[in-house]
Design a protein around this motif. Structure first.
Motif, short mmCIF file in Angstrom:
data_model
loop_
_atom_site.label_atom_id
_atom_site.label_comp_id
_atom_site.label_asym_id
_atom_site.label_seq_id
_atom_site.Cartn_x
_atom_site.Cartn_y
_atom_site.Cartn_z
N LEU A 35 0.78 -1.29 -0.01
CA LEU A 35 -0.17 -0.14 0.04
C LEU A 35 0.96 1.35 0.15
O LEU A 35 0.77 2.17 -0.69
CB LEU A 35 -0.70 0.08 1.14
CG LEU A 35 -1.96 0.95 1.38
CD1 LEU A 35 -2.92 1.03 0.13
CD2 LEU A 35 -3.04 0.43 2.70
N CYS A 36 1.75 1.40 0.94
CA CYS A 36 2.62 2.43 0.85
C CYS A 36 3.80 2.70 0.04
O CYS A 36 4.38 3.74 -0.40
CB CYS A 36 3.18 2.98 2.22
SG CYS A 36 4.49 1.78 2.82
N ALA A 37 4.10 1.48 -0.97
CA ALA A 37 5.07 1.73 -1.99
C ALA A 37 4.47 2.81 -2.92
O ALA A 37 5.66 3.26 -3.58
CB ALA A 37 5.10 0.04 -2.68
N SER A 38 3.42 3.09 -3.20
CA SER A 38 2.96 4.21 -4.13
C SER A 38 2.57 5.40 -3.55
O SER A 38 1.98 6.29 -4.17
CB SER A 38 1.49 3.45 -4.83
OG SER A 38 0.52 3.15 -3.96
N TYR A 39 2.88 5.35 -2.19
CA TYR A 39 2.90 6.79 -1.51
C TYR A 39 3.49 7.84 -2.28
O TYR A 39 2.75 8.95 -2.39
CB TYR A 39 3.01 6.50 0.00
CG TYR A 39 3.07 7.74 0.74
CD1 TYR A 39 1.82 8.20 1.41
CD2 TYR A 39 4.13 8.49 1.32
CE1 TYR A 39 1.48 9.26 2.14
CE2 TYR A 39 3.80 9.72 1.90
CZ TYR A 39 2.48 10.01 2.54
OH TYR A 39 2.38 11.14 3.20
N ARG A 40 4.79 7.81 -2.54
CA ARG A 40 5.43 8.86 -3.33
C ARG A 40 6.12 7.84 -4.47
O ARG A 40 7.09 7.21 -4.14
CB ARG A 40 6.53 9.42 -2.59
CG ARG A 40 5.95 10.29 -1.48
CD ARG A 40 5.66 11.80 -1.89
NE ARG A 40 5.23 12.67 -0.80
CZ ARG A 40 4.25 12.63 -0.44
NH1 ARG A 40 3.39 11.88 -0.97
NH2 ARG A 40 3.56 13.26 0.71
N LYS A 41 5.76 8.01 -5.66
CA LYS A 41 6.43 7.58 -6.64
C LYS A 41 6.92 8.49 -7.72
O LYS A 41 6.32 9.51 -7.80
CB LYS A 41 5.33 6.84 -7.50
CG LYS A 41 5.69 5.12 -7.34
CD LYS A 41 4.75 4.26 -8.10
CE LYS A 41 5.31 2.68 -8.17
NZ LYS A 41 6.35 2.83 -9.30
#
Ligand code: TTP
Ligand code: CA
Ligand code: CA
Length: 618
Positions: free
Chosen positions: A279-285
């Protein structure tokens, strides 16, 4: 002697659970860590110091093409027939998205580099980048991306401490369980933890002294505890934070390593379990890693639209939304477990848990051998005569031959047991049929050899006297296994593999995947395990099982499994095509982990009234 931690982190020495600051809906955000917990070897998924990372490649297919072409910064999209399947970040700056058609994208950015994925063409041994590939004559090849994916996975394994468990999660991402290595590093860095101090009041059950304050500088983006406050006061660190920060160091290093060696940029999420890491891997991409501290879980999850969570995006999500008039995770937290289970079946425990940031799914390396390889094509023009099939069989044979030979580069002696040809004939009563034959021991697996064997199956399968309108063809190697030549002599090989084909040619359910969205079809075959009569779809987590059989041979079991898997892929493809997100996660909602893996209290085998109905076809 008990070593005192730095004074600023020493409010009370033997501090237990800070229950007062803990959100009532969220369990164990700050569990007490004792020496016993720290020294325990096998706490598994319930380890309070568990740290998991998910690392995903940025605009993966586009990145592969950028590197192949040597154009690092240009806006670029990857096309499959007429759909954009990957958009690099420079192109995203122009507002280009995957949902667009190529003409609209070019209007937004006239200098856009448009690359069509490689395709197989009959007569060519290898896929290539041809001008104007046509679905009528070509077949998409994802081989280059698969190859790059294998390299990347290898680098994760090499670049992370040896005790890290790495699990490939899709073509461009992997989960890492860093619990063991971070524990080791933690003990090395804080050697005073390695022994219970003499003055520890409860011996092994004494809580650890307060940890040092973690400095997150250079470790990534730390998800704020309270998202409404931009500048947060530094909150006291926990030992879990220390573990997260060590994991973040490892991830930063391995991501830089991948960038240096292969050129790919990645984004990672680091948290206490797989669901939260993803879930948080795409928090800042792109090119970032995000760290979700336990203390930040409530603030992160509660305002989230719950339908963004994997599997809650489709039918089930809609149903929840209408049943309870809810839209965020916080809204759903009000629903009790009993209430949810009475409406959605006992298995809805997994919804209850993920909403609270709980996920006990293991990170486990999947088996890489003993799998199936499938090449399939939905035919743009149905095949209505026997003679029309050979062209497509050759195209499929080229893909299979290449894939097997490539796999042999990393696992020499890899050998398929069976070749299976399947067809979908809409004119026939038994519209899905397949034929299989043991794969003979031939030294070189060339396109010609595969095509010749498949042609034979084709003649067995296609009845020239019956009505024929074949709209899909699939060719698969099943039971692909590494064979130790030293253990199993070539003679026995000959003896076993040259037996006449089994009379019980399988005519179970078939396959086929769809060319238009083939790239999206991260195939699930690798999940077929050696003994199992079921497989777990890596896209939706659904488990598909074969009916029990006392007489099925090993080859038949593998072939039958491959067939249900192919059909299941087909189902995904149909969903993608219709762009309906019911029944399965949509693109945007592919977060989290499969519900089937959730530990379920009071698990029942069949629950026709239950949650299953939200994940079935129709
Ligand atoms: P994703 O990781 O979903 O996307 P991405 O890597 O292109 O972009 P991001 O930086 O947002 O992660 O998918 C990986 C690859 O899988 C993608 O490059 C192309 C392919 N793919 C499809 O072919 N069709 C699809 O619908 C999706 C979602 C991906
Ligand atoms: Ca990606
Ligand atoms: Ca991905």
């Amino acid at each position: 002697m008990f070593v005192k931690p730095p004074s600023h982190t020493r409010p009370t020495l033997w501090k237990g659970k800070e229950k007062a600051t803990e959100e009532p809906e969220f369990e164990d955000l700050n569990p007490t860590i004792t020496y016993r917990t720290l020294f325990a070897q096998n706490l598994g998924v319930r380890d309070p110091l568990r740290v998991i990372a998910l690392c995903d490649s940025d605009a993966f297919y586009a990145a592969c093409e950028m590197i192949r072409l040597g154009i690092p910064d240009k806006p670029l999209v990857v096309l499959q027939w007429s759909s954009l399947i990957a958009v690099n970040y420079p192109a995203r700056k122009f507002g280009i998205t995957r949902m667009m058609n190529v003409q609209d994208a070019l209007q937004l950015c006239p200098e856009l580099v448009v690359v069509h994925v490689a395709t197989y063409k009959e007569g060519e041994k290898e896929p290539g980048y041809w001008d104007n590939p046509d679905t009528k004559t070509h077949k998409v090849s994802l081989d280059m991306y698969r190859r790059e994916s294998v390299k990347m996975l290898q680098l994760y394994k090499e670049g992370l401490p040896e005790t890290t468990e790495v699990e490939k999660a899709s073509i461009d991402e992997a989960f890492m369980d860093l619990t063991r290595p971070t524990r080791q590093i933690l003990l090395e860095r804080y050697p005073y933890l390695a022994q219970v101090p003499d003055d520890a009041p409860l011996g092994l059950d004494t809580p650890l002294p307060p940890p040092p304050q973690v400095s997150w500088d250079g470790l990534g983006t730390v998800v704020p505890i309270d998202p409404s406050i931009t500048e947060e006061l530094e909150s006291p660190s926990t030992w879990h934070d220390v573990a997260l920060s060590i994991a973040a160091e490892c991830m930063e290093k391995v991501r830089q390593h991948i960038k240096a060696i292969l050129g790919y940029t990645t984004s990672a999420g680091i948290a206490r379990n797989k669901f939260l890491a993803k879930l948080c891997a795409s928090y800042r991409k792109p090119m970032n890693q995000s760290i979700l501290r336990n203390a930040a879980i409530p603030g992160y999850l509660k305002p989230m639209a719950f339908q963004k969570i994997r599997f809650l995006g489709g039918k089930l999500g809609k149903s929840l939304a209408s049943e309870y008039d809810v839209s965020t995770v916080a809204d759903l937290l009000r629903i009790s477990l009993d209430e949810m289970q009475s409406k959605f079946g006992e298995e809805s425990i997994w919804i209850y848990e993920v909403l609270r940031g709980i996920d006990h799914t293991e990170v486990k390396e999947k088996q890489t051998v003993n799998k199936s390889m499938l090449a399939s094509k939905n035919l743009p023009q149905p095949v209505t005569q026997l003679s029309e099939g050979y062209h497509w069989i050759r195209v499929l044979a080229a893909e299979l031959a290449l894939r097997l030979n490539e796999a042999r580069e990393t696992t020499p002696n890899l050998w398929p047991k069976t070749l299976v040809l399947s067809a979908r004939n809409v004119k026939a009563l038994d519209s899905r049929r397949s034929k299989q034959a043991p794969w003979p021991f031939v030294k070189e697996v060339t396109v010609d050899v595969v095509a010749a064997a498949a042609d034979k199956l084709w003649r067995e399968l296609a009845d020239p006297h019956a009505p024929m309108k074949i709209i899909g063809l699939g060719l698969a190697f099943t039971g692909v296994e590494g064979v130790e030549v030293g253990l199993k002599s070539i003679d026995t090989f000959f003896n076993t593999s040259l037996k006449p084909p089994s009379k019980r040619a399988l005519e179970e359910d078939v396959l086929n995947t769809e060319p238009e969205v083939e790239a999206a079809t991260e195939r699930t075959t690798r999940n077929i395990s050696k003994e199992s009569s079921s497989f777990v779809c890596s896209r939706c987590g659904q488990k598909l099982s074969l009916p029990p059989s006392a007489t099925r041979t090993e080859a038949e079991r593998q072939a039958a499994l491959a067939l249900i898997q192919m059909e299941h892929d087909d189902f995904h493809v149909a969903l993608e095509l219709s762009k309906v997100s019911d029944n399965a996660p949509s693109r945007q909602t592919m977060i989290g982990v499969a519900p089937k893996d959730k530990p379920r209290k009071k698990r029942r085998k069949e629950s026709p009234q239950g949650i299953a109905k939200f994940f079935t076809k129709g």
